[in-house]
Write an enzyme that holds these catalytic residues in place. Structure first.
Site, PDB file in Angstrom:
ATOM      1  N   TRP A 245      42.518  46.416  31.629  1.00 30.11           N
ATOM      2  CA  TRP A 245      42.193  46.063  33.020  1.00 30.11           C
ATOM      3  C   TRP A 245      43.489  46.168  33.834  1.00 30.11           C
ATOM      4  CZ3 TRP A 245      42.664  40.649  35.250  1.00 30.11           C
ATOM      5  CH2 TRP A 245      42.165  40.602  36.556  1.00 30.11           C
ATOM      6  N   ASP A 326      41.275  37.316  26.695  1.00 35.03           N
ATOM      7  CA  ASP A 326      40.766  37.355  28.068  1.00 35.03           C
ATOM      8  C   ASP A 326      39.252  37.480  27.944  1.00 35.03           C
ATOM      9  OD1 ASP A 326      39.991  37.880  30.639  1.00 35.03           O
ATOM     10  OD2 ASP A 326      41.354  39.556  30.976  1.00 35.03           O
ATOM     11  N   LYS A 362      31.466  37.034  36.497  1.00 30.72           N
ATOM     12  CA  LYS A 362      30.406  37.989  36.145  1.00 30.72           C
ATOM     13  C   LYS A 362      29.168  37.299  35.583  1.00 30.72           C
ATOM     14  CE  LYS A 362      34.087  40.563  36.460  1.00 30.72           C
ATOM     15  NZ  LYS A 362      34.461  41.768  37.108  1.00 30.72           N
TER      16      LYS A 362
HETATM   17  N1  KET Z   1      39.779  40.017  33.010  1.00 35.21           N
HETATM   18  C1  KET Z   1      39.145  41.192  32.973  1.00 35.21           C
HETATM   19  C2  KET Z   1      39.173  41.979  31.718  1.00 35.21           C
HETATM   20  C3  KET Z   1      38.474  41.646  34.113  1.00 35.21           C
HETATM   21  O1  KET Z   1      37.843  42.813  34.045  1.00 35.21           O
HETATM   22  C4  KET Z   1      38.480  40.877  35.292  1.00 35.21           C
HETATM   23  C5  KET Z   1      37.832  41.392  36.515  1.00 35.21           C
HETATM   24  C6  KET Z   1      39.128  39.638  35.257  1.00 35.21           C
HETATM   25  C7  KET Z   1      39.768  39.242  34.100  1.00 35.21           C
HETATM   26  C8  KET Z   1      39.239  38.717  36.406  1.00 35.21           C
HETATM   27  O2  KET Z   1      38.155  38.426  37.147  1.00 35.21           O
HETATM   28  P1  KET Z   1      38.124  37.085  38.035  1.00 35.21           P
HETATM   29  O3  KET Z   1      37.207  37.403  39.149  1.00 35.21           O
HETATM   30  O4  KET Z   1      39.513  36.793  38.477  1.00 35.21           O
HETATM   31  O5  KET Z   1      37.615  36.027  37.145  1.00 35.21           O
HETATM   32  N2  KET Z   1      37.543  42.596  36.686  1.00 35.21           N
HETATM   33  C9  KET Z   1      36.849  43.230  37.795  1.00 35.21           C
HETATM   34  C10 KET Z   1      37.227  42.779  39.154  1.00 35.21           C
HETATM   35  C11 KET Z   1      38.697  42.872  39.457  1.00 35.21           C
HETATM   36  O6  KET Z   1      39.340  43.876  39.183  1.00 35.21           O
HETATM   37  O7  KET Z   1      39.205  41.872  39.995  1.00 35.21           O
HETATM   38  C12 KET Z   1      36.931  44.737  37.621  1.00 35.21           C
HETATM   39  O8  KET Z   1      37.604  45.220  36.689  1.00 35.21           O
HETATM   40  O9  KET Z   1      36.291  45.449  38.401  1.00 35.21           O
END
Ligand code: KET
Length: 517
Positions: A245, A326, A362
């Protein structure tokens, strides 16, 4: 009163302060067209400090500008108006330039549009969230946003889960207040989030060996943990998968935690490079942190098998590494919360100390509520208490305490048997819709692509994303020609795709794959 003088090749500047007028004069002549290097700038700033005038940015642009233009200068910097001084100075510079024979006091009355933030450069758009911004600006009817991992309905609309609405109604009925939460967050949330992850009957929970701190969703939890690593593990580095990511690297860079990559994805097999992964984790210095995606690896959608997780645990244990999970997609990979917690629970069962960052963006669709947690499993309850106290100490100056709304939603949903069951059904529904579009996309690709290319890797990938194998140029072609917005690493979010758009997407992929190098 002369405060000091300053000389360098081609210029001769003198600082003069006039305390009774609260003014500072920079007097000088430049005979060569030269810029002002940083070291020289520092000398000027030191003089400026000695003269009791604190606006170091002031000289950088203006003196440099004057010197570069070989303009004799006699400038008055008015301390009384220090906040507008840079603007005024620029006006002075302009005035001098227009009347370059003049050598005398220059009025500062006119301000022009020059900022104190002149040295701040434009940051590039975020590789993931920037895609949504570009999508919004596109006026085409055909446009499709497969950039960010955010669930949409079949009508491609954002989705608020029914259980979330119900939990919010409950909160309204109860007339909840908006007092500050404690630094570690809402106690009821911290309890259910750890239960959900490790299993309520897990001995680490019963023995108080888990330090759980509510934080700002997955990202904030990772960042808090990174700050903790930076403070307590001075020599340690973090191993991250290649690819991963995109924000992982930013997080560790900003926290000043060194990182390196371990092999993960094999483009030839479009699968896991398990041998490479093991070898790199083995070769890393003992006691490294190993960042692992608990399930539904982003961006590849490829996870180790249970057998491979076991082998990884062996090596990580041998090397005295610290696993750092994660978990942003619990429930989204398989549709089952327990199945998706397999990797974390396996490592816990083995008695390893580890970290887990959790997100509810998510699986509960709480993207904007910023709700998640950092959990640190320790070998004793005493260590857990100390770790928690330090996480709180780090959180306090960063954001003081976390927001309450999302925490209450999670506590209500996970803590109530009826809502919990409803949530599981809704999650299965969401995961099921993604599986359906995955299948439909594969069907169209296989039917329509006459080249004989094997697209079955799409079906093997899990979670929200598909890693298409399209390169940067092909991904850009998807956007420029087909209005399909996606990240440049070839990742598409199937959560943003509907059954009715699968054929269009398949056409776009086939065209981009075969017609762009
Ligand atoms: N870890 C991973 C692996 C991940 O894909 C995301 C979010 C997050 C943590 C963090 O999400 P949060 O909303 O802070 O709990 N991924 C999606 C959104 C982004 O990039 O912020 C994405 O990859 O599209």
């Amino acid at each position: 009163m002369i405060s000091g003088s300053y000389q360098m090749t081609g210029c001769d500047l003198t600082l003069v302060s006039i305390p009774e007028r609260k003014s500072l004069l920079l007097k000088g002549t430049a005979t060569h067209g030269i810029g002002l290097p940083m070291t020289e700038h520092r000398k000027l700033v030191a003089l400026q400090d000695a003269a009791g005038c604190h606006s170091p940015q002031l000289f950088k642009g203006v003196a440099g500008d004057l010197i570069a233009r070989k303009i004799p200068s006699f400038l008055r910097l008015d301390r009384m108006a220090s906040s507008v001084a840079p603007l005024a100075l620029c006006a002075s510079a302009v005035a001098i330039r227009e009347n370059s024979k003049a050598f005398g006091r220059v009025s500062m009355a006119v301000a022009v549009n020059v900022s104190r933030f002149e040295s701040v450069t434009m940051a590039p758009p975020d590789p993931i969230l920037g895609v949504s911004e570009a999508f919004k600006a596109d006026t085409s009817d055909a446009k499709l946003n497969l950039g960010v991992g955010a669930y949409r309905t079949e009508e491609l609309q954002p989705y608020v889960l029914n259980v979330v609405r119900k939990a919010e109604n409950l909160m309204l009925e109860r007339g909840e207040n908006k007092e500050y939460l404690p630094i570690e967050g809402l106690a009821a949330f911290n309890k259910v989030t750890a239960d959900l992850l490790f299993g309520a009957n897990n001995t680490v929970i019963q023995e108080g060996k888990v330090a759980t701190v509510q934080s700002l969703s997955g990202t904030g939890s990772l960042r808090l943990a990174a700050a903790f690593i930076q403070r307590y593990f001075l020599d340690a580095k973090v191993l991250i998968s290649s690819p991963t990511w995109g924000n992982h690297k930013n997080i560790f860079n900003d926290a000043r935690v060194p990182w390196s990559e371990y092999r993960y994805y094999d483009p030839r097999t479009v699968g896991l490079d398990f041998d490479g992964m093991l070898a790199d984790i083995k070769a890393a210095p003992d006691g490294s942190f190993v960042l692992l995606h608990g399930c539904a690896h982003n961006p590849t959608g490829i996870d180790p098998t249970p057998e491979q997780w076991n082998k990884l645990a062996d090596i990580i244990q041998d090397k005295n590494h610290i696993p750092f999970f994660d978990v942003a997609y619990q429930g989204f990979a398989s549709g089952s919360l327990d199945t998706d917690a397999y990797s974390v629970r396996l490592f816990v069962e083995r008695g390893l100390e580890l970290l887990v960052a959790q997100s509810y963006s998510k699986n509960l669709g709480l993207y904007a509520e910023r709700i998640g947690a950092i959990n640190v499993v320790c070998s004793s309850s005493d260590a857990a208490a100390r770790v928690k106290s330090q996480l709180k100490r780090l959180a306090r100056p960063m954001y003081s305490n976390p927001p309450v709304h999302g925490a209450r939603i999670v506590a209500n949903v996970v803590g109530d048997a009826t809502l919990f069951n409803e949530w599981k059904q809704e999650m299965e529904l969401m995961a099921g819709r993604i599986k359906n579009v995955r299948q439909r996309l594969f069907d169209y690709l296989s039917q329509k692509d006459k080249s004989g290319k094997d697209w079955s890797f799409i079906l093997k990938q899990i979670g929200m994303f598909s890693f298409t194998g399209l390169n940067k140029a092909q991904s850009e072609h998807m956007t420029n020609k087909w209005h399909v917005y996606m990240t440049k690493d070839g990742r598409i979010s199937l959560a943003g795709l509907s059954l009715s758009k699968c054929e269009y997407l398949a056409d776009a992929i086939i065209d981009s794959f075969h017609n762009v190098g």
